[in-house]
Design a protein around this motif. Structure first.
Motif, PDB file in Angstrom:
ATOM      1  N   VAL A   1       1.089  -0.985  -0.279  1.00 28.87           N
ATOM      2  CA  VAL A   1       0.100  -0.354   0.315  1.00 28.87           C
ATOM      3  C   VAL A   1       0.823   1.239  -0.016  1.00 28.87           C
ATOM      4  CG1 VAL A   1      -1.877   1.014   0.730  1.00 28.87           C
ATOM      5  CG2 VAL A   1      -1.632  -1.298   1.128  1.00 28.87           C
ATOM      6  N   GLN A   2       0.968   2.545  -1.015  1.00 32.84           N
ATOM      7  CA  GLN A   2       1.208   3.704  -0.680  1.00 32.84           C
ATOM      8  C   GLN A   2       0.905   4.507  -0.085  1.00 32.84           C
ATOM      9  OE1 GLN A   2       3.014   4.687  -4.254  1.00 32.84           O
ATOM     10  NE2 GLN A   2       3.373   6.748  -3.877  1.00 32.84           N
ATOM     11  N   TYR A   3       1.554   5.122   1.325  1.00 32.26           N
ATOM     12  CA  TYR A   3       0.723   6.364   1.912  1.00 32.26           C
ATOM     13  C   TYR A   3       1.499   7.034   1.103  1.00 32.26           C
ATOM     14  CZ  TYR A   3      -0.821   2.393   4.675  1.00 32.26           C
ATOM     15  OH  TYR A   3      -1.789   1.569   4.811  1.00 32.26           O
ATOM     16  N   GLY A   4       0.895   8.580   0.805  1.00 31.09           N
ATOM     17  CA  GLY A   4       0.971   9.211   0.229  1.00 31.09           C
ATOM     18  C   GLY A   4       1.011   9.677  -1.588  1.00 31.09           C
ATOM     19  N   GLU A   5       1.149  10.808  -1.952  1.00 33.75           N
ATOM     20  CA  GLU A   5       1.646  11.554  -3.028  1.00 33.75           C
ATOM     21  C   GLU A   5       3.111  11.321  -3.078  1.00 33.75           C
ATOM     22  OE1 GLU A   5      -1.552  13.579  -4.420  1.00 33.75           O
ATOM     23  OE2 GLU A   5      -3.241  12.973  -3.533  1.00 33.75           O
ATOM     24  N   GLY A   6       3.144  10.757  -4.847  1.00 31.43           N
ATOM     25  CA  GLY A   6       4.902  10.584  -5.449  1.00 31.43           C
ATOM     26  C   GLY A   6       5.090   9.689  -4.888  1.00 31.43           C
ATOM     27  N   ASP A   7       6.104  10.260  -5.621  1.00 31.59           N
ATOM     28  CA  ASP A   7       7.190   9.063  -5.396  1.00 31.59           C
ATOM     29  C   ASP A   7       7.729   8.790  -4.376  1.00 31.59           C
ATOM     30  OD1 ASP A   7       7.470   9.123  -8.652  1.00 31.59           O
ATOM     31  OD2 ASP A   7       9.018   9.990  -8.518  1.00 31.59           O
ATOM     32  N   ALA A   8       7.648   7.593  -3.677  1.00 29.14           N
ATOM     33  CA  ALA A   8       8.187   7.050  -2.645  1.00 29.14           C
ATOM     34  C   ALA A   8       9.588   7.270  -2.231  1.00 29.14           C
ATOM     35  CB  ALA A   8       7.418   5.624  -1.536  1.00 29.14           C
ATOM     36  N   HIS A   9       9.722   7.928  -0.620  1.00 31.48           N
ATOM     37  CA  HIS A   9      10.595   7.749  -0.384  1.00 31.48           C
ATOM     38  C   HIS A   9      11.827   6.958   0.166  1.00 31.48           C
ATOM     39  CE1 HIS A   9      11.201  12.649  -0.074  1.00 31.48           C
ATOM     40  NE2 HIS A   9       9.524  11.856  -1.086  1.00 31.48           N
ATOM     41  N   PHE A  10      10.685   5.533   0.659  1.00 32.87           N
ATOM     42  CA  PHE A  10      11.453   4.774   1.554  1.00 32.87           C
ATOM     43  C   PHE A  10       9.752   3.554   1.770  1.00 32.87           C
ATOM     44  CE2 PHE A  10      10.309   7.159   4.769  1.00 32.87           C
ATOM     45  CZ  PHE A  10       9.305   7.506   5.038  1.00 32.87           C
TER      46      PHE A  10
ATOM     47  N   GLU B   1      11.662  -4.789   8.410  1.00 34.57           N
ATOM     48  CA  GLU B   1      12.348  -4.564   7.467  1.00 34.57           C
ATOM     49  C   GLU B   1      12.474  -2.432   6.616  1.00 34.57           C
ATOM     50  OE1 GLU B   1      15.169  -6.381   6.899  1.00 34.57           O
ATOM     51  OE2 GLU B   1      14.276  -8.112   7.390  1.00 34.57           O
ATOM     52  N   ILE B   2      13.360  -2.073   6.300  1.00 30.32           N
ATOM     53  CA  ILE B   2      12.959  -0.478   5.879  1.00 30.32           C
ATOM     54  C   ILE B   2      14.483  -0.905   4.881  1.00 30.32           C
ATOM     55  CG2 ILE B   2      14.201   1.594   6.501  1.00 30.32           C
ATOM     56  CD1 ILE B   2      13.260   1.727   9.004  1.00 30.32           C
ATOM     57  N   LYS B   3      13.472  -0.556   4.014  1.00 33.08           N
ATOM     58  CA  LYS B   3      14.672  -0.549   2.070  1.00 33.08           C
ATOM     59  C   LYS B   3      14.418   0.851   2.313  1.00 33.08           C
ATOM     60  CE  LYS B   3      13.322  -4.507   0.017  1.00 33.08           C
ATOM     61  NZ  LYS B   3      12.461  -5.530  -1.944  1.00 33.08           N
ATOM     62  N   GLY B   4      16.044   1.065   1.805  1.00 29.79           N
ATOM     63  CA  GLY B   4      16.040   2.791   1.749  1.00 29.79           C
ATOM     64  C   GLY B   4      16.792   3.542   3.105  1.00 29.79           C
ATOM     65  N   SER B   5      16.448   5.047   2.991  1.00 30.98           N
ATOM     66  CA  SER B   5      17.753   5.309   4.628  1.00 30.98           C
ATOM     67  C   SER B   5      16.479   5.486   5.634  1.00 30.98           C
ATOM     68  CB  SER B   5      17.662   6.861   3.948  1.00 30.98           C
ATOM     69  OG  SER B   5      18.215   7.291   5.271  1.00 30.98           O
ATOM     70  N   ILE B   6      17.025   4.831   6.514  1.00 29.35           N
ATOM     71  CA  ILE B   6      16.646   4.732   7.828  1.00 29.35           C
ATOM     72  C   ILE B   6      16.089   6.158   8.812  1.00 29.35           C
ATOM     73  CG2 ILE B   6      16.909   3.532  10.456  1.00 29.35           C
ATOM     74  CD1 ILE B   6      17.979   1.905   9.269  1.00 29.35           C
ATOM     75  N   ARG B   7      17.629   6.847   7.631  1.00 28.41           N
ATOM     76  CA  ARG B   7      17.878   8.116   8.615  1.00 28.41           C
ATOM     77  C   ARG B   7      16.429   8.795   8.303  1.00 28.41           C
ATOM     78  NH1 ARG B   7      21.855  13.264   8.083  1.00 28.41           N
ATOM     79  NH2 ARG B   7      20.118  14.685   8.233  1.00 28.41           N
ATOM     80  N   LYS B   8      16.003   8.850   7.074  1.00 29.78           N
ATOM     81  CA  LYS B   8      14.984  10.105   6.270  1.00 29.78           C
ATOM     82  C   LYS B   8      13.459   9.299   6.545  1.00 29.78           C
ATOM     83  CE  LYS B   8      17.179  12.602   3.693  1.00 29.78           C
ATOM     84  NZ  LYS B   8      17.273  13.865   4.230  1.00 29.78           N
ATOM     85  N   VAL B   9      13.220   8.216   7.550  1.00 31.43           N
ATOM     86  CA  VAL B   9      12.333   6.989   8.015  1.00 31.43           C
ATOM     87  C   VAL B   9      12.073   7.626   8.935  1.00 31.43           C
ATOM     88  CG1 VAL B   9      10.777   5.576   8.810  1.00 31.43           C
ATOM     89  CG2 VAL B   9      12.306   4.862   7.110  1.00 31.43           C
TER      90      VAL B   9
ATOM     91  N   ALA C   1      27.718   7.168  11.294  1.00 33.44           N
ATOM     92  CA  ALA C   1      27.098   5.600  11.198  1.00 33.44           C
ATOM     93  C   ALA C   1      27.614   5.403   9.578  1.00 33.44           C
ATOM     94  CB  ALA C   1      25.447   6.395  10.396  1.00 33.44           C
ATOM     95  N   GLN C   2      28.072   6.459   8.811  1.00 31.63           N
ATOM     96  CA  GLN C   2      28.626   5.660   7.610  1.00 31.63           C
ATOM     97  C   GLN C   2      29.958   4.512   7.959  1.00 31.63           C
ATOM     98  OE1 GLN C   2      29.289   9.568   5.423  1.00 31.63           O
ATOM     99  NE2 GLN C   2      28.082   9.909   5.599  1.00 31.63           N
TER     100      GLN C   2
ATOM    101  N   CYS D   1      19.381   8.736  15.923  1.00 28.61           N
ATOM    102  CA  CYS D   1      20.147  10.530  16.602  1.00 28.61           C
ATOM    103  C   CYS D   1      20.601  11.209  15.973  1.00 28.61           C
ATOM    104  CB  CYS D   1      21.109   9.772  17.351  1.00 28.61           C
ATOM    105  SG  CYS D   1      20.463   8.650  18.916  1.00 28.61           S
ATOM    106  N   ALA D   2      20.686  10.859  14.531  1.00 30.80           N
ATOM    107  CA  ALA D   2      20.825  11.491  13.440  1.00 30.80           C
ATOM    108  C   ALA D   2      19.611  12.194  13.078  1.00 30.80           C
ATOM    109  CB  ALA D   2      22.165  11.134  12.434  1.00 30.80           C
ATOM    110  N   ALA D   3      18.806  11.479  13.242  1.00 28.38           N
ATOM    111  CA  ALA D   3      17.788  12.621  12.698  1.00 28.38           C
ATOM    112  C   ALA D   3      16.678  13.587  13.228  1.00 28.38           C
ATOM    113  CB  ALA D   3      17.127  11.212  12.297  1.00 28.38           C
TER     114      ALA D   3
END
Length: 393
Positions: A30-39, A70-78, A329-330, A358-360
């Motif tokens: 399911v997609q939430y929000g409009e536009g390309d998914a960030h994660f 699981e998270i696909k994409g940046s955990i920090r962005k999530v 983190a890197q 923490c970075a977020a």
């Protein structure tokens, strides 16, 4: 009808600021929000609703640690997408705003808490910290600064603020791996004492002192700051330590610093500060920093005033801590093959979530980092401007 799925579908409607995909345990996406998914969030199984409602931070954190999410994409962005959205379930849930039950951090408990985190092993921290083994917010004078250079900048920044003079005495409460006291001795020829509750840190600092032949100027002790007797210091510094003190011991901390300082002595406190008054995060308190509490700036200043301190300077380094955590983190991701030799995937997920969340938190302003400079009574001989800090190099 899958009641759990209906609950989570409604939950995700208003959870994140950015568009995202959620893949449920029955493979529906399911997609939430409009536009390309960030994660993308992948739920292998539902989180028990009672745990989620009772303590969302702990429930989500444990679900990620154990691989249920699981998270696909940046955990920090999530995490940033979660923190930015003030209309989310987290902020509307009253349990998010309450403080966890605090356990008094007496001398024995404080030692246990510190050793839980810092005695994971010098070999572990050496993998992803900088060359100085400094585990606190760095100070980036330029975007091109390496992490090692930025950590040296931070130590220089602190020592200049303290307005040190040759022959003075300096106490570092929670000295870490010793870079600050060693630098103070080398550059200012002060007599520096560092104290720590971590056996791993103590052994490393002792080795550094001996290898640099600085034993006449530098000492390190394995002890609690409340155990220091019959010594007074010209300067007292504490970097990233007061977060371990606990809310009910903040007054005791400032009282002890007041007792340890000579008249007109100067102290600098470098610490994470909170904004919402809750002071802690239950997941971090459980798995990363047991007994931790993040005070607010007004709370710290009130304690200073109660003990008769004069406050001279307050500086925010929030953006600097965001960048520091980005480096950590890197670095952590780059050394995973070495980490996996001794740690399991649950540990790796736990530290990945810790560093990125923490970075977020710093980037979104959930928490801050402040340096507060204060003295025992009025100190009329301190320079009147900050020129002595910025024009001394």
């Amino acid at each position: 009808m899958d009641v759990d799925k209906i609950f989570f579908k409604n939950l995700f409607k208003n959870l994140f600021t950015h568009p995202c995909l959620v893949k449920f345990w029955d493979e529906e996406v399911v997609q939430y929000g409009e536009g390309d998914a960030h994660f993308q969030i992948i739920m292998h199984e539902p989180i028990p609703k009672s745990e989620l409602v009772g303590d969302p931070s702990l429930a989500f954190g444990e679900a990620y640690m154990h691989g249920n999410i699981e998270i696909k994409g940046s955990i920090r962005k999530v995490m940033e997408s979660l923190f930015i959205n003030k209309d989310s379930f987290l902020y509307k849930n009253p349990t998010y705003l309450k403080m966890v039950k605090f356990i008094s951090n007496g001398v024995r408990k404080s030692r246990e808490n510190v050793q839980y985190h810092y005695d994971i092993g010098n070999d572990f921290y050496k993998l992803w910290l900088d060359d100085t083994m400094t585990y606190s917010c760095a100070y980036f004078k330029s975007p091109e600064d390496t992490l090692t250079q930025a950590q040296k900048n931070k130590i220089d920044h602190i020592l200049l603020k303290l307005n040190l003079h040759e022959g003075q005495t300096l106490l570092d409460i929670g000295c870490g791996w010793g870079e600050l006291i060693l630098t103070a001795a080398r550059e200012f020829r002060v007599k520096a004492l560092g104290i720590t509750l971590s056996e791993e840190q103590y052994d490393k600092v002792r080795y550094k002192i001996d290898s640099e032949n600085l034993s006449e100027l530098v000492d390190v002790r394995l002890m609690d700051y409340r155990e220091i007797r019959d010594q007074l210091f010209d300067r007292v510094v504490s970097v990233g330590m007061i977060e371990h003190v606990g809310k009910e011991h903040l007054s005791e901390y400032f009282s002890r610093v007041h007792h340890l300082l000579k008249d007109q002595g100067i102290s600098l406190l470098h610490c994470i500060t909170g904004r919402d008054g809750t002071g802690t995060n239950s997941w971090i308190n459980t798995y990363i920093f047991p007994g931790g509490y993040i005070p607010s700036v007004p709370e710290l200043i009130k304690h200073m005033e109660d003990d008769g301190f004069s406050l001279y300077d307050v500086e925010s380094l929030r953006n600097h801590y965001t960048r520091t955590l980005e480096h950590w983190a890197q670095n952590f991701e780059q050394v995973l093959p070495l980490v996996r030799k001794n740690k399991d995937e649950t540990f790796i997920r736990m530290w990945r979530l810790y560093l990125n969340s923490c970075a977020a938190s710093f980037h979104t302003g959930n928490i801050d980092l402040h340096q507060l400079l204060f003295s025992k009574g009025p100190h009329n001989s301190l320079p009147w401007t900050r020129d002595y800090i910025y024009n001394s190099i």
